[in-house]
Design a protein around this motif. Structure first.
Motif, PDB file in Angstrom:
ATOM      1  N   GLY A 174       0.844  11.512   5.617  1.00 43.79           N
ATOM      2  CA  GLY A 174       1.876  12.488   5.754  1.00 43.79           C
ATOM      3  C   GLY A 174       2.716  13.084   6.302  1.00 43.79           C
ATOM      4  O   GLY A 174       3.318  13.954   5.915  1.00 43.79           O
ATOM      5  N   ASP A 175       3.497  11.490   5.620  1.00 43.09           N
ATOM      6  CA  ASP A 175       5.285  11.400   6.349  1.00 43.09           C
ATOM      7  C   ASP A 175       5.787  10.956   4.962  1.00 43.09           C
ATOM      8  O   ASP A 175       6.691  11.352   4.729  1.00 43.09           O
ATOM      9  CB  ASP A 175       5.329  10.066   6.810  1.00 43.09           C
ATOM     10  CG  ASP A 175       5.039  10.271   7.966  1.00 43.09           C
ATOM     11  OD1 ASP A 175       5.011  11.655   8.640  1.00 43.09           O
ATOM     12  OD2 ASP A 175       4.411   9.533   8.852  1.00 43.09           O
ATOM     13  N   VAL A 176       4.761  11.008   3.523  1.00 39.17           N
ATOM     14  CA  VAL A 176       6.102  10.747   1.790  1.00 39.17           C
ATOM     15  C   VAL A 176       4.812  11.954   1.168  1.00 39.17           C
ATOM     16  O   VAL A 176       3.680  11.795   1.171  1.00 39.17           O
ATOM     17  CB  VAL A 176       5.650   9.406   1.495  1.00 39.17           C
ATOM     18  CG1 VAL A 176       6.528   9.456   0.191  1.00 39.17           C
ATOM     19  CG2 VAL A 176       6.124   8.607   3.300  1.00 39.17           C
ATOM     20  N   PRO A 177       5.827  12.987   0.603  1.00 37.06           N
ATOM     21  CA  PRO A 177       5.532  13.602  -0.683  1.00 37.06           C
ATOM     22  C   PRO A 177       4.767  12.719  -1.090  1.00 37.06           C
ATOM     23  O   PRO A 177       4.747  12.193  -1.809  1.00 37.06           O
ATOM     24  CB  PRO A 177       6.239  15.133  -0.560  1.00 37.06           C
ATOM     25  CG  PRO A 177       7.143  14.632   0.516  1.00 37.06           C
ATOM     26  CD  PRO A 177       7.278  13.513   1.378  1.00 37.06           C
ATOM     27  N   GLN A 187      -4.668   1.326  -2.901  1.00 35.66           N
ATOM     28  CA  GLN A 187      -4.628   2.672  -3.199  1.00 35.66           C
ATOM     29  C   GLN A 187      -5.998   3.062  -2.174  1.00 35.66           C
ATOM     30  O   GLN A 187      -6.374   2.664  -1.090  1.00 35.66           O
ATOM     31  CB  GLN A 187      -5.508   3.639  -4.226  1.00 35.66           C
ATOM     32  CG  GLN A 187      -5.429   4.347  -4.271  1.00 35.66           C
ATOM     33  CD  GLN A 187      -7.128   4.578  -3.264  1.00 35.66           C
ATOM     34  OE1 GLN A 187      -7.921   4.095  -3.565  1.00 35.66           O
ATOM     35  NE2 GLN A 187      -7.677   6.210  -2.478  1.00 35.66           N
ATOM     36  N   GLY A 188      -4.656   4.478  -1.405  1.00 37.70           N
ATOM     37  CA  GLY A 188      -5.601   4.745  -0.571  1.00 37.70           C
ATOM     38  C   GLY A 188      -5.005   5.038   1.075  1.00 37.70           C
ATOM     39  O   GLY A 188      -5.133   5.838   2.078  1.00 37.70           O
ATOM     40  N   SER A 189      -3.581   4.318   0.875  1.00 33.34           N
ATOM     41  CA  SER A 189      -2.565   4.834   1.969  1.00 33.34           C
ATOM     42  C   SER A 189      -1.910   5.978   1.805  1.00 33.34           C
ATOM     43  O   SER A 189      -0.320   6.269   2.780  1.00 33.34           O
ATOM     44  CB  SER A 189      -2.183   3.895   2.936  1.00 33.34           C
ATOM     45  OG  SER A 189      -3.121   2.509   3.259  1.00 33.34           O
ATOM     46  N   THR A 190      -1.177   6.429   1.005  1.00 31.25           N
ATOM     47  CA  THR A 190      -0.897   7.933   0.134  1.00 31.25           C
ATOM     48  C   THR A 190      -1.527   9.246   0.383  1.00 31.25           C
ATOM     49  O   THR A 190      -3.005   9.042   0.468  1.00 31.25           O
ATOM     50  CB  THR A 190       0.547   7.769  -0.793  1.00 31.25           C
ATOM     51  OG1 THR A 190      -0.815   7.459  -2.168  1.00 31.25           O
ATOM     52  CG2 THR A 190       0.490   6.328  -0.983  1.00 31.25           C
ATOM     53  N   ALA A 191      -0.616  10.390  -0.253  1.00 31.02           N
ATOM     54  CA  ALA A 191      -1.505  11.662  -0.517  1.00 31.02           C
ATOM     55  C   ALA A 191      -2.162  12.212  -1.137  1.00 31.02           C
ATOM     56  O   ALA A 191      -2.337  12.749  -2.501  1.00 31.02           O
ATOM     57  CB  ALA A 191      -0.286  11.962   0.312  1.00 31.02           C
ATOM     58  N   GLU A 192      -1.684  11.016  -2.181  1.00 32.60           N
ATOM     59  CA  GLU A 192      -2.509  10.736  -3.762  1.00 32.60           C
ATOM     60  C   GLU A 192      -3.240  10.884  -3.988  1.00 32.60           C
ATOM     61  O   GLU A 192      -4.122   9.829  -3.000  1.00 32.60           O
ATOM     62  CB  GLU A 192      -1.031   9.266  -4.842  1.00 32.60           C
ATOM     63  CG  GLU A 192       0.340   9.193  -4.644  1.00 32.60           C
ATOM     64  CD  GLU A 192       0.624   8.204  -4.876  1.00 32.60           C
ATOM     65  OE1 GLU A 192       1.087   7.735  -6.329  1.00 32.60           O
ATOM     66  OE2 GLU A 192       0.469   7.329  -4.215  1.00 32.60           O
ATOM     67  N   TYR A 207       1.122  -1.697   0.294  1.00 31.29           N
ATOM     68  CA  TYR A 207       0.038   0.249   0.268  1.00 31.29           C
ATOM     69  C   TYR A 207       0.844   0.933  -0.143  1.00 31.29           C
ATOM     70  O   TYR A 207       0.255   2.056   0.385  1.00 31.29           O
ATOM     71  CB  TYR A 207      -0.721   0.341   1.323  1.00 31.29           C
ATOM     72  CG  TYR A 207      -0.241   0.113   2.065  1.00 31.29           C
ATOM     73  CD1 TYR A 207      -0.159   0.670   3.247  1.00 31.29           C
ATOM     74  CD2 TYR A 207      -0.320  -1.320   3.588  1.00 31.29           C
ATOM     75  CE1 TYR A 207       0.362   1.321   4.600  1.00 31.29           C
ATOM     76  CE2 TYR A 207       0.048  -1.269   4.735  1.00 31.29           C
ATOM     77  CZ  TYR A 207       0.806  -0.357   5.150  1.00 31.29           C
ATOM     78  OH  TYR A 207       1.319  -0.440   6.192  1.00 31.29           O
ATOM     79  N   GLY A 208       2.500   0.917  -0.378  1.00 28.81           N
ATOM     80  CA  GLY A 208       3.087   2.374   0.193  1.00 28.81           C
ATOM     81  C   GLY A 208       4.038   2.123   1.164  1.00 28.81           C
ATOM     82  O   GLY A 208       4.266   1.176   1.744  1.00 28.81           O
ATOM     83  N   ASP A 209       4.431   3.550   1.307  1.00 22.99           N
ATOM     84  CA  ASP A 209       5.334   3.545   2.847  1.00 22.99           C
ATOM     85  C   ASP A 209       4.780   3.086   3.901  1.00 22.99           C
ATOM     86  O   ASP A 209       3.598   4.012   4.478  1.00 22.99           O
ATOM     87  CB  ASP A 209       6.101   5.000   2.663  1.00 22.99           C
ATOM     88  CG  ASP A 209       7.344   5.154   2.953  1.00 22.99           C
ATOM     89  OD1 ASP A 209       6.551   5.041   4.305  1.00 22.99           O
ATOM     90  OD2 ASP A 209       8.082   5.430   2.937  1.00 22.99           O
ATOM     91  N   PRO A 210       4.901   2.315   4.688  1.00 19.73           N
ATOM     92  CA  PRO A 210       4.122   2.129   6.688  1.00 19.73           C
ATOM     93  C   PRO A 210       3.818   3.175   7.050  1.00 19.73           C
ATOM     94  O   PRO A 210       2.935   3.681   7.835  1.00 19.73           O
ATOM     95  CB  PRO A 210       5.248   1.490   6.230  1.00 19.73           C
ATOM     96  CG  PRO A 210       5.879   0.399   4.910  1.00 19.73           C
ATOM     97  CD  PRO A 210       6.031   1.317   4.639  1.00 19.73           C
ATOM     98  N   PRO A 252       6.322   7.373  -5.920  1.00 20.35           N
ATOM     99  CA  PRO A 252       6.615   6.230  -6.814  1.00 20.35           C
ATOM    100  C   PRO A 252       7.612   5.271  -6.289  1.00 20.35           C
ATOM    101  O   PRO A 252       7.896   4.513  -6.514  1.00 20.35           O
ATOM    102  CB  PRO A 252       6.106   7.662  -7.742  1.00 20.35           C
ATOM    103  CG  PRO A 252       5.245   8.252  -7.963  1.00 20.35           C
ATOM    104  CD  PRO A 252       5.644   8.526  -6.774  1.00 20.35           C
ATOM    105  N   ALA A 253       8.399   6.975  -6.158  1.00 22.24           N
ATOM    106  CA  ALA A 253       9.832   5.900  -5.712  1.00 22.24           C
ATOM    107  C   ALA A 253      10.152   4.802  -4.253  1.00 22.24           C
ATOM    108  O   ALA A 253      11.071   4.033  -4.503  1.00 22.24           O
ATOM    109  CB  ALA A 253      10.910   7.288  -4.851  1.00 22.24           C
TER     110      ALA A 253
END
Length: 295
Positions: free
Chosen positions: A198-201, A236-241, A191-194, A206-207
């Protein structure tokens, strides 16, 4: 690339059935649900069980793949879970996928009255849980004694419709989980960065996935396996995207992750007045037109 959805188990079935059927009509590859006792901001709202919900969905649909995203040792024992998954696979005629992971630390993780498990204990338990579940779903009888989980002449007859068993999609970002994904998984889930949205722009999200994919490839190589054999799933749903804000936003987002090597995108069915609130009309247009516009 495939597009799937998560339908939270928050609706009485008289309404929920319509959503699962609509997901099939819209052409989603799969519809998953969370295997929790409740979840975060929904803790004081209706929340139904994952396995009964998937059983009902299997009877209400014909083509849609169905599954958990994800189940975990927090609420499950391999012996009983294996029996339920085998039964679900039979009822659905081979349409079940098992998203599975170590589990989290939310308040429902201690609903059985146990002390919260730390990261090491969750990983230790998963190291036992997943191999035992694999055996229970592929053998007619299983006896095994473990530190956390045991089975004594546990029967797995008649076995799964899908051979050799229902597919495991392992949610993992750390080395131990990735090793299990490489060894037992037919898919891998992130789901992206654990750390959380709020912690990953947005421009760095994607990186994070790219780095995780590289670690997955290394884990597969260590097991003598080609990472291309695993379906790579992004929830999807756990990042600011905000890929569900518009059709164009989705197409840009989907193209970015397709180019990185993601095979399946999973978006949350809109839930009004929640963190998953989105325009249903836009969501349905994304479902029917989004991937076709990737080119």
């Amino acid at each position: 690339m495939r597009l799937s959805t998560v339908i939270l188990p928050i609706h009485r079935w008289s309404e929920g059935q319509k959503i699962w059927q609509r997901a099939e009509e819209l052409g989603f590859h799969a519809a998953y649900t969370y295997d929790h006792l409740t979840w975060r901001s929904f803790q004081d709202d209706p929340w139904f069980g994952a396995v009964p919900t998937l059983t009902a969905a299997a009877c209400a649909t014909e083509r849609l793949r169905l599954g958990t995203l994800v189940t975990s040792p927090n609420f499950r024992h391999p012996v009983t879970l294996a029996k339920e998954l085998m039964t679900l696979d039979d009822i659905s005629q081979g349409r079940i996928t098992v998203g599975i992971g170590v589990g989290g630390t939310g308040f429902d993780a201690t609903a059985f009255g146990q002390e919260p498990w730390g990261a090491r204990e969750r990983a230790d338990r998963f190291d036992e849980f997943l191999p035992l579940l694999d055996k229970l779903l592929t053998q007619e009888a299983t006896t095994e004694e473990g530190r956390f989980y045991s089975a004594v002449e546990a029967r797995g007859i008649p076995g799964c419709v899908q051979e050799p068993r229902v597919p495991f999609y392992v949610a993992a970002t750390g080395p131990r989980g990735l090793k299990l994904a490489a060894e037992y998984g037919q898919g891998w889930v992130t789901y992206g960065d654990p750390r959380g949205p709020g912690d990953v722009p947005v421009n760095q999200a994607p990186a994070v996935i790219e780095a995780q994919l590289a670690k997955l490839q290394a884990a597969c190589a260590a097991q003598g396996r080609d990472a291309a054999d695993l379906n790579k799933v992004l929830l999807q749903g756990s990042t600011a995207e905000k890929p569900l804000a518009s059709l164009d936003a989705f197409v840009e987002w989907a193209g970015t992750y397709r180019d990185l090597g993601i095979d399946e995108l999973v978006v949350h069915w809109p839930v009004p007045d929640s963190i998953f609130e989105n325009d249903l009309a836009v969501f349905e247009r994304i479902a029917t037109e989004g991937l076709a516009q990737l080119g």
